[in-house]
Scaffold this active site. Structure first.
Site, short mmCIF file in Angstrom:
data_model
loop_
_atom_site.label_atom_id
_atom_site.label_comp_id
_atom_site.label_asym_id
_atom_site.label_seq_id
_atom_site.Cartn_x
_atom_site.Cartn_y
_atom_site.Cartn_z
N THR A 117 0.51 -1.23 -0.07
CA THR A 117 -0.06 0.37 0.17
C THR A 117 1.01 1.01 0.27
O THR A 117 1.96 1.30 0.58
CB THR A 117 -0.98 -0.01 1.33
OG1 THR A 117 -2.08 -0.80 1.45
CG2 THR A 117 -1.29 1.16 1.33
N ARG B 99 -12.73 -8.42 -2.86
CA ARG B 99 -12.73 -7.73 -1.61
C ARG B 99 -12.10 -6.25 -1.13
O ARG B 99 -11.55 -6.04 -2.57
CB ARG B 99 -11.29 -8.64 -0.91
CG ARG B 99 -10.70 -9.03 0.27
CD ARG B 99 -10.08 -7.73 0.11
NE ARG B 99 -8.59 -8.19 1.57
CZ ARG B 99 -7.87 -6.79 1.80
NH1 ARG B 99 -7.48 -6.03 0.71
NH2 ARG B 99 -7.47 -6.67 2.72
N VAL B 100 -12.31 -6.08 -0.48
CA VAL B 100 -12.41 -4.68 -0.07
C VAL B 100 -11.93 -5.06 1.60
O VAL B 100 -11.79 -4.97 2.44
CB VAL B 100 -13.79 -3.72 0.45
CG1 VAL B 100 -13.25 -2.05 0.75
CG2 VAL B 100 -13.66 -2.90 -1.41
N GLY B 101 -10.13 -4.14 1.18
CA GLY B 101 -9.49 -4.15 2.68
C GLY B 101 -10.08 -2.90 3.47
O GLY B 101 -10.98 -2.11 3.49
N ASP B 102 -8.72 -2.53 3.83
CA ASP B 102 -9.47 -1.42 5.69
C ASP B 102 -8.80 -0.01 4.87
O ASP B 102 -9.45 1.29 5.41
CB ASP B 102 -7.91 -1.25 6.51
CG ASP B 102 -6.11 -1.68 6.04
OD1 ASP B 102 -5.99 -2.34 4.71
OD2 ASP B 102 -5.84 -0.69 6.73
N THR C 6 -1.27 0.18 6.64
CA THR C 6 -0.76 -0.67 5.59
C THR C 6 -0.50 -1.81 6.73
O THR C 6 0.33 -1.97 7.31
CB THR C 6 0.46 0.18 5.57
OG1 THR C 6 0.65 -1.57 4.33
CG2 THR C 6 1.65 0.20 5.89
N GLY C 7 -0.67 -3.26 5.83
CA GLY C 7 -0.94 -4.11 6.66
C GLY C 7 -1.69 -4.89 6.30
O GLY C 7 -2.69 -4.75 4.98
N GLY D 196 -5.68 -6.18 6.11
CA GLY D 196 -6.12 -5.13 5.96
C GLY D 196 -7.33 -5.50 7.08
O GLY D 196 -7.96 -4.67 7.68
N1 ASP Z 1 -3.95 -2.94 3.90
C1 ASP Z 1 -4.16 -3.23 2.94
C2 ASP Z 1 -5.12 -3.77 2.19
O1 ASP Z 1 -6.09 -4.77 3.46
C3 ASP Z 1 -2.55 -4.32 2.10
C4 ASP Z 1 -1.15 -3.23 2.51
O2 ASP Z 1 -1.29 -2.51 3.22
O3 ASP Z 1 -0.65 -3.57 2.76
O4 ASP Z 1 -5.48 -4.03 0.77
#
Ligand code: ASP
Length: 289
Positions: free
Chosen positions: A158, A186-189, A208-209, A211
């Site tokens: 991200t 799929r939708v993340g954070d 970032t991580g 989500g």
């Molecule tokens: N947080 C992002 C998601 O889950 C991915 C990422 O930050 O690496 O979509």
């Protein structure tokens, strides 16, 4: 006083070389310092920084994004203006080069905060945002070799930026290709205010991580609420990352407060990040704390 911090994702792994990203992140910080010195707003600077990171193809966002299980590129982004808590977001956007510019248009030109999927793409088209065209020629798959997550096997990346401008306004912006191997839809954070992005009068945050964990702990908002109840910025930011770790998730976040303090904790191997302090010093790190 001005300050900013940006990230290029918490999926960094030690065996990979990030020299190109380190050089690029410094360039972005220098370009944004010039904008801040010229009086540009925190919101504009956050969007421009993220747009540069998206366009580089070096990170798993924008041009560097990877396809989902159905081989479609569905991208998420959001931004928030701390001066009035306006927000804009797109989720599962297909076909446009800059998710963050599309999110900005949602904020500026609609009564809504978030548009998703086909509706987001129709809106982007109507607004004249730049289409990708030939996907095979556009995407760089920058994330190959980024972190792989047992037990899900999902890797991720991200980009994001938090900015304090000369008028004391804060803003945050975040954009992602999501996690590798994600299901269609799929939708993340990242596009969700208070999960992956937050800005108010006190603090700006971009995460970032993995989500799903950031959503479950309302990561970005929680940093702000902790600061609002008196915690120091670095303590609040670390507390949220610890909570994500306790649940079994990993990642990191960047945070900046109205006094120009910055925090960038992570519990993954590394997090690509760079900053400009209120004293005018630029820093760039991937694995160092
Ligand atoms: N947080 C992002 C998601 O889950 C991915 C990422 O930050 O690496 O979509």
């Amino acid at each position: 006083m001005t300050a900013l911090i940006l990230h290029g994702g918490a999926g960094a792994r030690r065996e990979r070389n990030y020299d190109a990203e380190v050089v690029h992140m410094r360039e972005v910080v220098e370009a944004m310092r010039a904008r801040l010195d010229a009086g540009d707003s925190a919101l504009n600077v956050a969007v421009e920084a993220v747009a540069m990171l998206e366009a580089s193809g070096l990170y798993v966002a924008g041009r560097g994004a990877s396809p989902n299980l159905a081989q479609a590129y569905e991208l998420d982004a959001s931004l928030m203006d701390g001066s009035d808590q306006r927000a804009g977001a797109v989720a599962a956007l297909q076909g446009f080069k800059s998710p963050i510019r599309t999110a900005r248009a949602v904020m500026d030109r609609t009564p809504h905060v978030m548009l998703a999927g086909e509706g987001a793409a129709l809106f982007a088209h109507d607004q004249g945002l730049e289409p990708i065209g030939d996907e095979a020629a556009w995407f760089t798959h920058a994330g190959q070799g980024e972190d792989n997550h047992p037990p899900t096997g999902l890797s991720h990346g991200t980009v994001g930026c938090c900015v304090l401008d000369a008028q004391g306004r804060l803003a945050a912006a975040t954009s992602t290709g999501g996690v590798f191997g994600k299901m269609p839809g799929r939708v993340g954070d990242t596009p969700i205010p208070a999960a992956g992005t937050w800005a108010d009068g006190r603090v700006a945050v971009s995460g970032t991580g993995q989500g799903e964990y950031f959503i479950r702990v309302a990561a970005a908002g929680q940093v702000a609420w902790r600061v609002g109840s008196g915690q120091a910025l670095h303590e609040a930011a670390q507390g949220v990352i610890d909570q994500i770790g306790d649940l079994g998730g990993d990642g990191g976040l960047i945070a900046l407060d109205r006094d120009g303090n910055i925090a960038h904790p992570f519990n993954s191997q590394g997090m690509k990040r760079a900053w400009l302090t209120a004293a005018g010093e630029i820093g760039v790190e991937v694995f160092g704390r």
